[in-house]
Design a protein around this motif. Structure first.
Motif, short mmCIF file in Angstrom:
data_model
loop_
_atom_site.label_atom_id
_atom_site.label_comp_id
_atom_site.label_asym_id
_atom_site.label_seq_id
_atom_site.Cartn_x
_atom_site.Cartn_y
_atom_site.Cartn_z
N MET A 1 -99.17 2.86 57.76
CA MET A 1 -99.59 4.25 57.67
C MET A 1 -99.85 4.84 59.05
O MET A 1 -99.59 6.02 59.30
CB MET A 1 -100.84 4.38 56.79
N ASN A 2 -100.36 4.03 59.98
CA ASN A 2 -100.69 4.54 61.31
C ASN A 2 -99.45 4.85 62.14
O ASN A 2 -99.56 5.42 63.23
CB ASN A 2 -101.55 3.52 62.06
N LEU A 3 -98.25 4.52 61.63
CA LEU A 3 -97.03 4.77 62.40
C LEU A 3 -96.39 6.12 62.10
O LEU A 3 -95.38 6.47 62.71
CB LEU A 3 -96.00 3.66 62.11
N ILE A 4 -96.96 6.89 61.18
CA ILE A 4 -96.27 8.13 60.80
C ILE A 4 -96.24 9.16 61.93
O ILE A 4 -95.36 10.01 61.97
CB ILE A 4 -96.89 8.78 59.53
N GLU A 5 -97.19 9.09 62.86
CA GLU A 5 -97.18 10.04 63.97
C GLU A 5 -96.16 9.64 65.02
O GLU A 5 -95.78 10.45 65.86
CB GLU A 5 -98.58 10.15 64.58
N THR A 6 -95.71 8.40 64.98
CA THR A 6 -94.72 7.92 65.95
C THR A 6 -93.30 8.06 65.43
O THR A 6 -92.38 8.36 66.21
CB THR A 6 -94.98 6.43 66.28
N TYR A 7 -93.12 7.88 64.11
CA TYR A 7 -91.77 7.87 63.54
C TYR A 7 -91.63 8.97 62.50
O TYR A 7 -92.23 8.93 61.43
CB TYR A 7 -91.48 6.50 62.92
N GLU A 8 -90.81 9.95 62.84
CA GLU A 8 -90.62 11.13 61.99
C GLU A 8 -89.89 10.81 60.70
O GLU A 8 -89.91 11.61 59.77
CB GLU A 8 -89.85 12.21 62.76
N HIS A 9 -89.22 9.67 60.62
CA HIS A 9 -88.42 9.35 59.44
C HIS A 9 -89.12 8.35 58.53
O HIS A 9 -88.48 7.73 57.68
CB HIS A 9 -87.04 8.83 59.85
N LEU A 10 -90.42 8.23 58.65
CA LEU A 10 -91.21 7.30 57.83
C LEU A 10 -92.03 8.07 56.79
O LEU A 10 -92.70 9.05 57.12
CB LEU A 10 -92.14 6.48 58.72
#
Length: 364
Positions: free
Chosen positions: A207-216
């Motif tokens: 969940m914490n990766l959504i700001e890094t990866y726009e396609h998640l």
């Protein structure tokens, strides 16, 4: 002369003669008949009630809650989710369970003729909904130990990949770094369904990766750890661009006021959620150890269920399923390749699992 009614009936019947009409619907676990005492271990429901804060909130409901339309965007709930998970409310969308959100992402983010890569085995709804929207499922088998191979999923060049993490019906997790490597090398949409994440080590969530990866996109539900299956409420987190696209196509009032109230109340008592999750996990580990002692092959699980094969020289999984039904004990049997020799068993209370073990002893 053909009556107007007959013309309408003919048109409606003919309209159903579409590719979708030939689809096999997703089949949920069987339900006991009303009034029959049963041990229900087939739908991964919590054996414990929702937090007492939910009961308190429901007792305070007044008639105006039913007279007025609910908050269409679930703004209050999204703010509470934002506070709990540290995700901006603008990156959260709520839905009528994860199932609505799965449907919504196919509807808005994929086009007819696209392909979606799905591991096998996994949650059957991903494939059912894909076919409904004319999206072609590309099924990628897991390895001999049922582990998902993200590299093989990416090599399909599908427009999207959907992963349940931990996976269902196996209960096996992928580690977050492996999903991040997928995100770094694959440009299509990546959907990670974290329905069972509350039972797993916190470190596997992405969940914490959504700001890094726009396609998640990450899906969550209140059905499992929060014991709100009947409320039908889930949420997704993603980039603001993806959330805006999904918001445009969602049903206006898909999440009822009572469901929103229950979800908000449950978020106010996270200590209770963690306590019940801990109890279920302890029961799971004890039950899995006992099955293993009896010669079953138990797939290591970090969820609120186990997938296990009975000893090959004993009663088959299919026969056990039928015999347990006769004793009003409900477990899940999948008559599918790689699963037909196994049962998926939800984790109930210690008393539930002891009753199941006793039944297995009687059946032999």
């Amino acid at each position: 002369m053909v009556s107007h009614c007959h013309v309408l009936l003919y048109i409606r019947y003919d309209h159903c003669r579409t590719p979708q009409a030939a689809l096999s619907p997703y089949v949920a676990g069987e339900r006991p008949e009303d009034g029959v005492r049963a041990i229900k271990l087939n739908q991964n429901e919590s054996p414990y009630p929702a937090s007492p804060s939910v009961s308190d909130a429901l007792r305070g409901i007044g008639p105006e809650l039913f007279r007025e339309y609910p908050d269409a965007l679930c703004d209050k709930l999204r703010r509470k989710l934002s506070a709990v998970h540290g995700i901006p409310a603008s990156r959260i969308i709520c839905g009528n369970g994860s199932s609505e959100l799965i449907t919504l992402l196919y509807k808005t983010l994929l086009r007819e003729g696209d392909a979606v890569a799905i591991p096998d085995p996994t949650f059957g709804l991903y494939e059912t909904v894909a076919r409904t929207f004319g999206v072609e499922p590309v099924v990628v088998p897991t390895d001999d130990e049922y582990r998902i191979d993200t590299r093989r999923l990416a090599e399909t060049n599908a427009a999207a990949i959907i992963i349940a993490n931990p996976n269902a019906p196996t209960g096996i997790p992928l580690q977050a770094p492996e999903i991040e490597r997928l995100l770094q090398t694959y440009n299509g949409l990546v959907v990670v369904d974290e329905a069972y994440i509350d039972f797993a080590p916190e470190s596997i969530s992405v969940m914490n990766l959504i700001e890094t990866y726009e396609h998640l996109i990450v899906l969550r539900t209140f059905s499992k750890a929060y014991a709100l299956c009947g409320a039908r409420i889930g949420f997704a987190v993603a980039s603001e661009r993806l959330i805006r696209a999904m918001q445009k196509a969602r049903e206006t009032f898909s999440v009822g006021a009572v469901a929103q109230l229950a979800a908000e109340a449950s978020l106010a008592d996270m200590d209770y959620v963690k306590f019940t999750v801990s109890r279920i996990s302890q029961t799971r580990d004890r039950f899995a150890a006992e099955l293993t002692r009896r010669g079953w092959r138990v797939i290591p699980s970090v969820t609120n269920f186990v997938l296990a094969a009975p000893p090959s020289d004993g009663v088959s999984a299919k026969e056990l399923y039928a015999r347990l039904l006769q004793e009003h004990i409900y477990v899940r049997y999948f008559d599918l390749p790689r699963l037909s020799d196994k049962l998926r068993i939800s984790i109930g209370t210690d008393e539930d699992m002891d009753a199941l073990l006793a039944a297995l002893t009687r059946i032999g």
